[in-house]
Design a protein around this motif. Sequence first.
Motif, PDB file in Angstrom:
ATOM      1  N   CYS A  51       0.843  -1.198   0.000  1.00 33.21           N
ATOM      2  CA  CYS A  51       0.000   0.000   0.000  1.00 33.21           C
ATOM      3  C   CYS A  51       0.880   1.251   0.000  1.00 33.21           C
ATOM      4  O   CYS A  51       1.727   1.416   0.896  1.00 33.21           O
ATOM      5  CB  CYS A  51      -0.922   0.005   1.218  1.00 33.21           C
ATOM      6  SG  CYS A  51      -1.925   1.513   1.369  1.00 33.21           S
ATOM      7  N   PRO A  52       0.713   2.152  -0.970  1.00 34.94           N
ATOM      8  CA  PRO A  52       1.553   3.361  -1.022  1.00 34.94           C
ATOM      9  C   PRO A  52       1.267   4.352   0.095  1.00 34.94           C
ATOM     10  O   PRO A  52       2.060   5.257   0.343  1.00 34.94           O
ATOM     11  CB  PRO A  52       1.208   3.962  -2.394  1.00 34.94           C
ATOM     12  CG  PRO A  52      -0.157   3.454  -2.711  1.00 34.94           C
ATOM     13  CD  PRO A  52      -0.247   2.091  -2.088  1.00 34.94           C
ATOM     14  N   LYS A  53       0.142   4.179   0.800  1.00 33.36           N
ATOM     15  CA  LYS A  53      -0.229   5.133   1.856  1.00 33.36           C
ATOM     16  C   LYS A  53       0.227   4.670   3.239  1.00 33.36           C
ATOM     17  O   LYS A  53       0.775   5.452   4.015  1.00 33.36           O
ATOM     18  CB  LYS A  53      -1.735   5.357   1.827  1.00 33.36           C
ATOM     19  CG  LYS A  53      -2.199   6.093   0.563  1.00 33.36           C
ATOM     20  CD  LYS A  53      -3.681   6.323   0.570  1.00 33.36           C
ATOM     21  CE  LYS A  53      -4.089   7.245  -0.593  1.00 33.36           C
ATOM     22  NZ  LYS A  53      -3.715   6.687  -1.910  1.00 33.36           N
ATOM     23  N   CYS A  54      -0.005   3.387   3.582  1.00 30.42           N
ATOM     24  CA  CYS A  54       0.341   2.924   4.936  1.00 30.42           C
ATOM     25  C   CYS A  54       1.412   1.834   4.952  1.00 30.42           C
ATOM     26  O   CYS A  54       1.801   1.357   6.022  1.00 30.42           O
ATOM     27  CB  CYS A  54      -0.913   2.424   5.651  1.00 30.42           C
ATOM     28  SG  CYS A  54      -1.546   0.846   5.007  1.00 30.42           S
ATOM     29  N   GLN A  55       1.873   1.424   3.769  1.00 32.87           N
ATOM     30  CA  GLN A  55       2.916   0.402   3.630  1.00 32.87           C
ATOM     31  C   GLN A  55       2.462  -0.999   4.058  1.00 32.87           C
ATOM     32  O   GLN A  55       3.294  -1.855   4.363  1.00 32.87           O
ATOM     33  CB  GLN A  55       4.187   0.802   4.406  1.00 32.87           C
ATOM     34  CG  GLN A  55       4.754   2.145   4.020  1.00 32.87           C
ATOM     35  CD  GLN A  55       4.985   2.286   2.520  1.00 32.87           C
ATOM     36  OE1 GLN A  55       5.650   1.458   1.920  1.00 32.87           O
ATOM     37  NE2 GLN A  55       4.417   3.332   1.919  1.00 32.87           N
ATOM     38  N   TYR A  56       1.161  -1.218   4.084  1.00 34.96           N
ATOM     39  CA  TYR A  56       0.673  -2.582   4.348  1.00 34.96           C
ATOM     40  C   TYR A  56       1.132  -3.508   3.226  1.00 34.96           C
ATOM     41  O   TYR A  56       0.976  -3.204   2.051  1.00 34.96           O
ATOM     42  CB  TYR A  56      -0.855  -2.583   4.440  1.00 34.96           C
ATOM     43  CG  TYR A  56      -1.463  -3.973   4.486  1.00 34.96           C
ATOM     44  CD1 TYR A  56      -1.383  -4.749   5.639  1.00 34.96           C
ATOM     45  CD2 TYR A  56      -2.121  -4.507   3.368  1.00 34.96           C
ATOM     46  CE1 TYR A  56      -1.937  -6.015   5.686  1.00 34.96           C
ATOM     47  CE2 TYR A  56      -2.686  -5.771   3.410  1.00 34.96           C
ATOM     48  CZ  TYR A  56      -2.585  -6.523   4.563  1.00 34.96           C
ATOM     49  OH  TYR A  56      -3.132  -7.793   4.599  1.00 34.96           O
ATOM     50  N   HIS A  57       1.698  -4.658   3.600  1.00 36.46           N
ATOM     51  CA  HIS A  57       2.197  -5.626   2.627  1.00 36.46           C
ATOM     52  C   HIS A  57       1.109  -6.661   2.327  1.00 36.46           C
ATOM     53  O   HIS A  57       0.811  -7.525   3.157  1.00 36.46           O
ATOM     54  CB  HIS A  57       3.451  -6.314   3.153  1.00 36.46           C
ATOM     55  CG  HIS A  57       4.690  -5.476   3.057  1.00 36.46           C
ATOM     56  ND1 HIS A  57       4.768  -4.196   3.564  1.00 36.46           N
ATOM     57  CD2 HIS A  57       5.913  -5.726   2.494  1.00 36.46           C
ATOM     58  CE1 HIS A  57       5.974  -3.701   3.333  1.00 36.46           C
ATOM     59  NE2 HIS A  57       6.680  -4.603   2.671  1.00 36.46           N
ATOM     60  N   PHE A  58       0.514  -6.542   1.148  1.00 36.73           N
ATOM     61  CA  PHE A  58      -0.479  -7.526   0.731  1.00 36.73           C
ATOM     62  C   PHE A  58       0.199  -8.875   0.503  1.00 36.73           C
ATOM     63  O   PHE A  58       1.318  -8.929  -0.024  1.00 36.73           O
ATOM     64  CB  PHE A  58      -1.149  -7.091  -0.576  1.00 36.73           C
ATOM     65  CG  PHE A  58      -2.148  -5.978  -0.432  1.00 36.73           C
ATOM     66  CD1 PHE A  58      -3.510  -6.243  -0.453  1.00 36.73           C
ATOM     67  CD2 PHE A  58      -1.741  -4.657  -0.283  1.00 36.73           C
ATOM     68  CE1 PHE A  58      -4.437  -5.221  -0.330  1.00 36.73           C
ATOM     69  CE2 PHE A  58      -2.653  -3.630  -0.162  1.00 36.73           C
ATOM     70  CZ  PHE A  58      -4.023  -3.914  -0.177  1.00 36.73           C
ATOM     71  N   PRO A  59      -0.454  -9.978   0.879  1.00 38.35           N
ATOM     72  CA  PRO A  59       0.096 -11.299   0.528  1.00 38.35           C
ATOM     73  C   PRO A  59       0.187 -11.430  -0.994  1.00 38.35           C
ATOM     74  O   PRO A  59      -0.668 -10.917  -1.721  1.00 38.35           O
ATOM     75  CB  PRO A  59      -0.936 -12.278   1.099  1.00 38.35           C
ATOM     76  CG  PRO A  59      -1.638 -11.514   2.179  1.00 38.35           C
ATOM     77  CD  PRO A  59      -1.691 -10.090   1.680  1.00 38.35           C
ATOM     78  N   ILE A  60       1.221 -12.108  -1.467  1.00 36.05           N
ATOM     79  CA  ILE A  60       1.378 -12.311  -2.906  1.00 36.05           C
ATOM     80  C   ILE A  60       1.555 -13.796  -3.203  1.00 36.05           C
ATOM     81  O   ILE A  60       1.902 -14.587  -2.320  1.00 36.05           O
ATOM     82  CB  ILE A  60       2.563 -11.506  -3.480  1.00 36.05           C
ATOM     83  CG1 ILE A  60       3.881 -11.892  -2.802  1.00 36.05           C
ATOM     84  CG2 ILE A  60       2.311 -10.018  -3.358  1.00 36.05           C
ATOM     85  CD1 ILE A  60       5.095 -11.200  -3.402  1.00 36.05           C
ATOM     86  N   SER A  61       1.316 -14.168  -4.439  1.00 31.71           N
ATOM     87  CA  SER A  61       1.406 -15.569  -4.840  1.00 31.71           C
ATOM     88  C   SER A  61       2.866 -16.013  -4.902  1.00 31.71           C
ATOM     89  O   SER A  61       3.795 -15.199  -4.964  1.00 31.71           O
ATOM     90  CB  SER A  61       0.760 -15.764  -6.214  1.00 31.71           C
ATOM     91  OG  SER A  61       1.530 -15.104  -7.221  1.00 31.71           O
ATOM     92  N   ALA A  62       3.052 -17.333  -4.911  1.00 36.78           N
ATOM     93  CA  ALA A  62       4.404 -17.879  -5.032  1.00 36.78           C
ATOM     94  C   ALA A  62       5.030 -17.474  -6.358  1.00 36.78           C
ATOM     95  O   ALA A  62       6.224 -17.143  -6.428  1.00 36.78           O
ATOM     96  CB  ALA A  62       4.353 -19.402  -4.904  1.00 36.78           C
TER      97      ALA A  62
END
Length: 284
Positions: A51-62
């Motif tokens: 997230c460019p606003k809060c830097q939350y790291h979304f889970p991503i695929s392998a």
Amino acid sequence: MALKDFFGKKRYATIPSPQVKKEVPEGIMVKCKKCGAIIYNKELELNLNVCPKCQYHFPISAQERIRITLDDGHFFEYDSDMRSSDPLHFPDYPQKIAAAMEMTGLNEAVLTGEGTIKGFPVVMAVMDSRFIMASMGSVVGEKIARALENAAMKKYPLLIFSASGGARMQEGMFSLMQMAKTTAALHHFQQGGGLYISVMTHPTTGGVSASFAMLGDYNFAEPGALIGFAGRRIIEQTIRQELPEDFQTAEFLLKHGQLDRVIPRREMRETLAKILEIHAVRRR
């Protein structure tokens, strides 16, 4: 003056017609789970799903993890034909496996293989939480043990990106055995001088956190990752105490000495390359 005139003209919310809805592509935007910001998917992808606003790291695929970590995303996969069986004839387990395979394009909850990071060779395992929460069954444990054997034979460092809900209950003891098997294989690898870098992502819990995930020569994590064995509620009920708000986060573990560093996704590849370079020089 009528009461309705006092409050002014009524305004009604309009509901988009089915035709209008069809004209707006689905999946064009996503809502951040932490700050609630609405982000264009393309913008999110360019920011490595952070997230460019809060830097939350979304889970991503392998597959995405491999693409952003290895040189040009080139990956030679090991054991691609391995698939889970149903040793306990657990109700609906084969159907769950089939559904996970169709949704993810994977045969199991972990991809193993080899590639290079800025020219330095590495054996890599990447877990994918979309596949039955990346629970560790007999195939996941076996693939990681075989990856360790390949790393030892080739004298390559081992890099594991963990993300798991724990042991796969549908396989019972066959699943729990993987904790001992992966730990023993890792011990043999490290005793032989092998380098193991562990990166924990959100979430890394249960039997995976209690085995290979926490045994790295370097233990790293992404910001905000949930890392732990038992769940927060179970621990609070057991010790009869309220736990800190940030308990079991990567930042909490770093503060208490269980991690070497919390690394933002944008800095991960560069950091891994530096570590591989240091150890490559030492080997020479």
